[in-house]
Design an enzyme around this catalytic site. Structure first.
Site, PDB file in Angstrom:
ATOM      1  N   LEU A  33       0.811  -1.225   0.000  1.00 19.94           N
ATOM      2  CA  LEU A  33       0.000   0.000   0.000  1.00 19.94           C
ATOM      3  C   LEU A  33       0.848   1.281   0.000  1.00 19.94           C
ATOM      4  CD1 LEU A  33      -2.872  -1.078   2.483  1.00 19.94           C
ATOM      5  CD2 LEU A  33      -2.822  -1.281  -0.018  1.00 19.94           C
ATOM      6  N   ASN A  35       1.666   2.957  -2.497  1.00 22.94           N
ATOM      7  CA  ASN A  35       1.128   3.915  -3.476  1.00 22.94           C
ATOM      8  C   ASN A  35      -0.325   3.578  -3.801  1.00 22.94           C
ATOM      9  OD1 ASN A  35       1.534   6.216  -5.145  1.00 22.94           O
ATOM     10  ND2 ASN A  35       1.688   4.887  -6.943  1.00 22.94           N
ATOM     11  N   ASP A  59       5.230  -6.559   1.965  1.00 21.21           N
ATOM     12  CA  ASP A  59       6.196  -6.051   0.990  1.00 21.21           C
ATOM     13  C   ASP A  59       6.790  -7.247   0.251  1.00 21.21           C
ATOM     14  OD1 ASP A  59       8.801  -5.018  -0.070  1.00 21.21           O
ATOM     15  OD2 ASP A  59       8.146  -3.210   0.997  1.00 21.21           O
ATOM     16  N   PHE A  81       2.769  -6.737 -10.588  1.00 23.75           N
ATOM     17  CA  PHE A  81       2.654  -5.290 -10.815  1.00 23.75           C
ATOM     18  C   PHE A  81       3.482  -4.481  -9.824  1.00 23.75           C
ATOM     19  CE2 PHE A  81      -1.679  -6.792 -12.098  1.00 23.75           C
ATOM     20  CZ  PHE A  81      -1.688  -6.333 -13.400  1.00 23.75           C
ATOM     21  N   SER A 125       7.544  -2.082 -19.731  1.00 25.74           N
ATOM     22  CA  SER A 125       7.153  -0.770 -20.220  1.00 25.74           C
ATOM     23  C   SER A 125       7.805  -0.484 -21.564  1.00 25.74           C
ATOM     24  CB  SER A 125       7.619   0.277 -19.205  1.00 25.74           C
ATOM     25  OG  SER A 125       7.567   1.564 -19.763  1.00 25.74           O
ATOM     26  N   ALA A 126       7.143   0.357 -22.347  1.00 26.27           N
ATOM     27  CA  ALA A 126       7.723   0.826 -23.607  1.00 26.27           C
ATOM     28  C   ALA A 126       9.034   1.565 -23.368  1.00 26.27           C
ATOM     29  CB  ALA A 126       6.732   1.745 -24.310  1.00 26.27           C
ATOM     30  N   TYR A 150      14.216   4.360 -13.206  1.00 28.00           N
ATOM     31  CA  TYR A 150      12.969   3.578 -13.312  1.00 28.00           C
ATOM     32  C   TYR A 150      13.011   2.682 -14.551  1.00 28.00           C
ATOM     33  CZ  TYR A 150       8.253   2.437 -14.785  1.00 28.00           C
ATOM     34  OH  TYR A 150       7.147   1.755 -15.250  1.00 28.00           O
ATOM     35  N   LYS A 154      13.166  -1.703 -15.224  1.00 25.28           N
ATOM     36  CA  LYS A 154      12.326  -2.543 -16.097  1.00 25.28           C
ATOM     37  C   LYS A 154      13.207  -3.371 -17.028  1.00 25.28           C
ATOM     38  CE  LYS A 154       8.399  -1.341 -14.477  1.00 25.28           C
ATOM     39  NZ  LYS A 154       7.650  -2.322 -13.685  1.00 25.28           N
ATOM     40  N   ASN A 180       1.026   3.672 -22.985  1.00 24.63           N
ATOM     41  CA  ASN A 180       0.603   4.671 -21.984  1.00 24.63           C
ATOM     42  C   ASN A 180      -0.808   4.412 -21.469  1.00 24.63           C
ATOM     43  OD1 ASN A 180       2.932   5.894 -23.398  1.00 24.63           O
ATOM     44  ND2 ASN A 180       2.462   7.648 -22.104  1.00 24.63           N
TER      45      ASN A 180
HETATM   46  P1  NAD Z   1       0.627   1.785  -8.965  1.00 20.73           P
HETATM   47  O1  NAD Z   1       1.657   2.517  -8.188  1.00 20.73           O
HETATM   48  O2  NAD Z   1      -0.762   2.295  -8.990  1.00 20.73           O
HETATM   49  O3  NAD Z   1       0.572   0.263  -8.480  1.00 20.73           O
HETATM   50  C1  NAD Z   1       1.722  -0.414  -7.988  1.00 20.73           C
HETATM   51  C2  NAD Z   1       1.319  -1.104  -6.687  1.00 20.73           C
HETATM   52  O4  NAD Z   1       2.451  -1.795  -6.164  1.00 20.73           O
HETATM   53  C3  NAD Z   1       0.869  -0.104  -5.616  1.00 20.73           C
HETATM   54  O5  NAD Z   1      -0.373  -0.538  -5.091  1.00 20.73           O
HETATM   55  C4  NAD Z   1       1.975  -0.152  -4.570  1.00 20.73           C
HETATM   56  O6  NAD Z   1       1.473   0.063  -3.268  1.00 20.73           O
HETATM   57  C5  NAD Z   1       2.515  -1.567  -4.767  1.00 20.73           C
HETATM   58  N1  NAD Z   1       3.918  -1.756  -4.381  1.00 20.73           N
HETATM   59  C6  NAD Z   1       4.994  -1.034  -4.749  1.00 20.73           C
HETATM   60  N2  NAD Z   1       6.116  -1.534  -4.201  1.00 20.73           N
HETATM   61  C7  NAD Z   1       5.740  -2.623  -3.489  1.00 20.73           C
HETATM   62  C8  NAD Z   1       6.439  -3.568  -2.702  1.00 20.73           C
HETATM   63  N3  NAD Z   1       7.756  -3.488  -2.524  1.00 20.73           N
HETATM   64  N4  NAD Z   1       5.740  -4.559  -2.112  1.00 20.73           N
HETATM   65  C9  NAD Z   1       4.402  -4.655  -2.259  1.00 20.73           C
HETATM   66  N5  NAD Z   1       3.684  -3.785  -2.990  1.00 20.73           N
HETATM   67  C10 NAD Z   1       4.348  -2.783  -3.589  1.00 20.73           C
HETATM   68  O7  NAD Z   1       1.202   1.632 -10.456  1.00 20.73           O
HETATM   69  P2  NAD Z   1       0.471   1.099 -11.774  1.00 20.73           P
HETATM   70  O8  NAD Z   1       0.313   2.232 -12.698  1.00 20.73           O
HETATM   71  O9  NAD Z   1      -0.693   0.263 -11.429  1.00 20.73           O
HETATM   72  O10 NAD Z   1       1.631   0.192 -12.366  1.00 20.73           O
HETATM   73  C11 NAD Z   1       1.707  -1.200 -12.141  1.00 20.73           C
HETATM   74  C12 NAD Z   1       2.973  -1.734 -12.781  1.00 20.73           C
HETATM   75  O11 NAD Z   1       2.983  -1.427 -14.162  1.00 20.73           O
HETATM   76  C13 NAD Z   1       4.252  -1.124 -12.205  1.00 20.73           C
HETATM   77  O12 NAD Z   1       5.244  -2.127 -12.143  1.00 20.73           O
HETATM   78  C14 NAD Z   1       4.626  -0.083 -13.235  1.00 20.73           C
HETATM   79  O13 NAD Z   1       6.011   0.173 -13.243  1.00 20.73           O
HETATM   80  C15 NAD Z   1       4.178  -0.759 -14.520  1.00 20.73           C
HETATM   81  N6  NAD Z   1       3.930   0.205 -15.609  1.00 20.73           N
HETATM   82  C16 NAD Z   1       3.059   1.248 -15.398  1.00 20.73           C
HETATM   83  C17 NAD Z   1       2.857   2.184 -16.404  1.00 20.73           C
HETATM   84  C18 NAD Z   1       1.936   3.353 -16.189  1.00 20.73           C
HETATM   85  O14 NAD Z   1       2.026   4.315 -16.952  1.00 20.73           O
HETATM   86  N7  NAD Z   1       1.046   3.326 -15.200  1.00 20.73           N
HETATM   87  C19 NAD Z   1       3.522   2.051 -17.639  1.00 20.73           C
HETATM   88  C20 NAD Z   1       4.381   0.969 -17.829  1.00 20.73           C
HETATM   89  C21 NAD Z   1       4.567   0.041 -16.800  1.00 20.73           C
HETATM   90  N1  UFG Z   2       3.057  15.807 -20.834  1.00 27.72           N
HETATM   91  C1  UFG Z   2       2.791  17.153 -20.816  1.00 27.72           C
HETATM   92  N2  UFG Z   2       2.415  17.729 -19.640  1.00 27.72           N
HETATM   93  C2  UFG Z   2       2.279  17.016 -18.484  1.00 27.72           C
HETATM   94  C3  UFG Z   2       2.555  15.636 -18.516  1.00 27.72           C
HETATM   95  C4  UFG Z   2       2.945  15.059 -19.700  1.00 27.72           C
HETATM   96  O1  UFG Z   2       2.896  17.829 -21.839  1.00 27.72           O
HETATM   97  O2  UFG Z   2       1.944  17.613 -17.449  1.00 27.72           O
HETATM   98  C5  UFG Z   2       3.430  15.182 -22.120  1.00 27.72           C
HETATM   99  C6  UFG Z   2       4.803  14.534 -22.108  1.00 27.72           C
HETATM  100  O3  UFG Z   2       5.797  15.459 -22.438  1.00 27.72           O
HETATM  101  C7  UFG Z   2       4.615  13.422 -23.144  1.00 27.72           C
HETATM  102  C8  UFG Z   2       3.156  13.028 -22.992  1.00 27.72           C
HETATM  103  O4  UFG Z   2       2.519  14.134 -22.356  1.00 27.72           O
HETATM  104  O5  UFG Z   2       4.797  13.934 -24.436  1.00 27.72           O
HETATM  105  C9  UFG Z   2       2.940  11.791 -22.140  1.00 27.72           C
HETATM  106  O6  UFG Z   2       3.616  11.960 -20.891  1.00 27.72           O
HETATM  107  P1  UFG Z   2       3.353  10.989 -19.654  1.00 27.72           P
HETATM  108  O7  UFG Z   2       4.194  11.475 -18.525  1.00 27.72           O
HETATM  109  O8  UFG Z   2       1.909  10.809 -19.428  1.00 27.72           O
HETATM  110  O9  UFG Z   2       3.888   9.590 -20.184  1.00 27.72           O
HETATM  111  P2  UFG Z   2       5.339   9.180 -20.691  1.00 27.72           P
HETATM  112  O10 UFG Z   2       5.186   8.702 -22.094  1.00 27.72           O
HETATM  113  O11 UFG Z   2       6.345  10.205 -20.436  1.00 27.72           O
HETATM  114  O12 UFG Z   2       5.676   8.012 -19.653  1.00 27.72           O
HETATM  115  C10 UFG Z   2       4.852   6.864 -19.552  1.00 27.72           C
HETATM  116  C11 UFG Z   2       4.933   6.285 -18.140  1.00 27.72           C
HETATM  117  C12 UFG Z   2       6.316   5.778 -17.864  1.00 27.72           C
HETATM  118  C13 UFG Z   2       6.779   4.866 -18.949  1.00 27.72           C
HETATM  119  C14 UFG Z   2       6.647   5.539 -20.280  1.00 27.72           C
HETATM  120  C15 UFG Z   2       7.021   4.640 -21.410  1.00 27.72           C
HETATM  121  O13 UFG Z   2       4.614   7.263 -17.176  1.00 27.72           O
HETATM  122  O14 UFG Z   2       6.267   5.036 -16.658  1.00 27.72           O
HETATM  123  O15 UFG Z   2       5.291   5.948 -20.478  1.00 27.72           O
HETATM  124  O16 UFG Z   2       6.234   3.517 -21.346  1.00 27.72           O
HETATM  125  F1  UFG Z   2       8.072   4.514 -18.730  1.00 27.72           F
END
Ligand code: NAD
Ligand code: UFG
Length: 337
Positions: A33, A35, A59, A81, A125-126, A150, A154, A180
């Site tokens: 929890l 985040n 954890d 996740f 992630s991308a 970060y 990955k 995204n």
């Molecule tokens: P999120 O932060 O909402 O969910 C992650 C969850 O993991 C949270 O509930 C947090 O409390 C839990 N957590 C973190 N560290 C932990 C630990 N050590 N032990 C137990 N629980 C832990 O994030 P999300 O957007 O749901 O992302 C999920 C996964 O997808 C992540 O690994 C993230 O890196 C990956 N991902 C997310 C995005 C995005 O844009 N949201 C893009 C690419 C990859």
């Molecule tokens: N952007 C803005 N203003 C903002 C936030 C974002 O202009 O306040 C723009 C960024 O410059 C980018 C686009 O919106 O052009 C998307 O930005 P995000 O931050 O929403 O997403 P990113 O593509 O930068 O990053 C996301 C995830 C990362 C992941 C990455 C590649 O947040 O975790 O995609 O998969 F690593």
């Protein structure tokens, strides 16, 4: 199948739980929890129509806690996740990110091995493509230089999982490279709940729409794209969630290591998203052009054909759906959970 879902209380995990139960699977969530909010799990149970989602607050770096969870339950697979995901924070706190994400995954994998569960879907992630060598990005595109810790976590975890599968072919591993994820469950009951100032585009837009922020800063309008703003492959979080159910297929069929891009295959600019949000929801989004954000690339979208061909998955929701559902969630829950 009975699935251990690490990080299941988070944004993507909570949406995936709904799809898992819809498809007839069951789950146990492990989340510390850090985040997320347990209210998300309560609402997921309500949406599914069950009393509660089995949940243990722990954890993933706590090997003893994992041992007792694996001893008390049989899992057919793990969907992993749990991780920290804020790009900027990872630059400030690299040790915390490597420890949580990389060490956390090592501890988890070791527990899985000890307890004979060798099936895992990993949230990649991308970002592992860096500044991509080809657009649209296919899975055969070489991995690139990540510009932040970060992204490195990955990429390193992907390598660890790949090495593990070579060493012990009994492992079945799916690396899902998310593009995204945005939007929320159409019910408006669960959605993205960032702490503090949002890092990502859509939660920032919805906070402007709800009056919590004055205007959106657009990070650069001088990229080599048609309108000068960055282009991304936005995918509805419910489509992303259903990709995990599709990814259980190669796990069941025991086909070793598989990698899939999970995106729609369409690139939209920041201005495209802002304009769609305004049109679909009838709310204004004031914005200002700001300098570029460090580490951002111009264009990133994928070719998702491999996932369609091999696991029968294809995104169904449009950008308009993503904008509508993101706003529905934020409007109904202005302060999150
Ligand atoms: P999120 O932060 O909402 O969910 C992650 C969850 O993991 C949270 O509930 C947090 O409390 C839990 N957590 C973190 N560290 C932990 C630990 N050590 N032990 C137990 N629980 C832990 O994030 P999300 O957007 O749901 O992302 C999920 C996964 O997808 C992540 O690994 C993230 O890196 C990956 N991902 C997310 C995005 C995005 O844009 N949201 C893009 C690419 C990859
Ligand atoms: N952007 C803005 N203003 C903002 C936030 C974002 O202009 O306040 C723009 C960024 O410059 C980018 C686009 O919106 O052009 C998307 O930005 P995000 O931050 O929403 O997403 P990113 O593509 O930068 O990053 C996301 C995830 C990362 C992941 C990455 C590649 O947040 O975790 O995609 O998969 F690593």
């Amino acid at each position: 199948m009975n699935i251990l879902v690490t990080g299941g209380a988070g944004f993507i995990g909570s949406h995936t739980l709904i799809e898992l139960y819809k498809a007839g699977h069951t789950a146990l969530v492990v989340d510390n929890l850090c985040n997320s909010n347990p209210e998300a799990l309560r609402r997921v149970a309500e949406l599914i129509g069950i009393d509660a989602i089995p949940f243990i607050k722990a954890d993933i770096r706590d090997s003893k806690a994992l041992d007792s969870i694996f001893s008390a339950n049989h899992f057919d697979a793990v969907i992993h996740f749990a991780g920290l995901k804020a790009v900027g924070e990872s630059v400030e706190k690299p040790l915390e990110y490597y420890d949580n994400n990389v060490n956390g995954t090592l501890v988890l994998l070791d527990a899985m091995r000890r307890h004979g569960c060798k099936n895992i879907i990993f949230s990649s992630s991308a970002t592992v493509y860096g500044d991509p060598a080809e657009i649209p990005i296919t899975e055969s595109c070489p991995k690139g230089q990540c510009t932040n810790p970060y992204g490195q976590t990955k990429s390193i975890i992907e390598q660890i999982l790949t090495d593990l599968q070579v060493a012990d072919p009994q492992w079945n591993i799916v690396l899902l490279r998310y593009f995204n994820p945005i939007g929320a469950h159409p019910s408006g009951r669960i959605g993205e709940n960032p702490n503090g100032i949002p890092n990502n585009l859509m939660p920032y837009i919805t906070q402007v729409a709800v009056g919590k922020r004055e205007y959106l800063g657009i990070f650069g309008n001088d990229y080599p794209t048609p309108d000068g703003t960055g282009i991304r492959d936005y995918i509805h979080v419910c489509d992303l969630a259903s990709a995990h159910i599709a990814a259980l297929k190669p796990i069941e069929q025991k086909t070793g290591l598989n990698i899939y891009n999970i995106g729609t295959g369409h690139g939209y600019s920041v201005l495209d998203v802002v304009k769609a949000f305004i049109r679909v929801n009838g709310v204004d989004i004031p914005y200002r052009i700001m300098p570029r954000r460090a580490g951002d690339i111009a264009t990133c979208y994928c070719n998702p054909a491999k996932a369609n061909r091999e696991i029968g998955w294809k995104a169904q929701f449009t950008l308009d759906d993503m904008c509508r559902d993101a706003w529905h969630w934020q409007h109904a829950n202005p302060n999150g959970y």
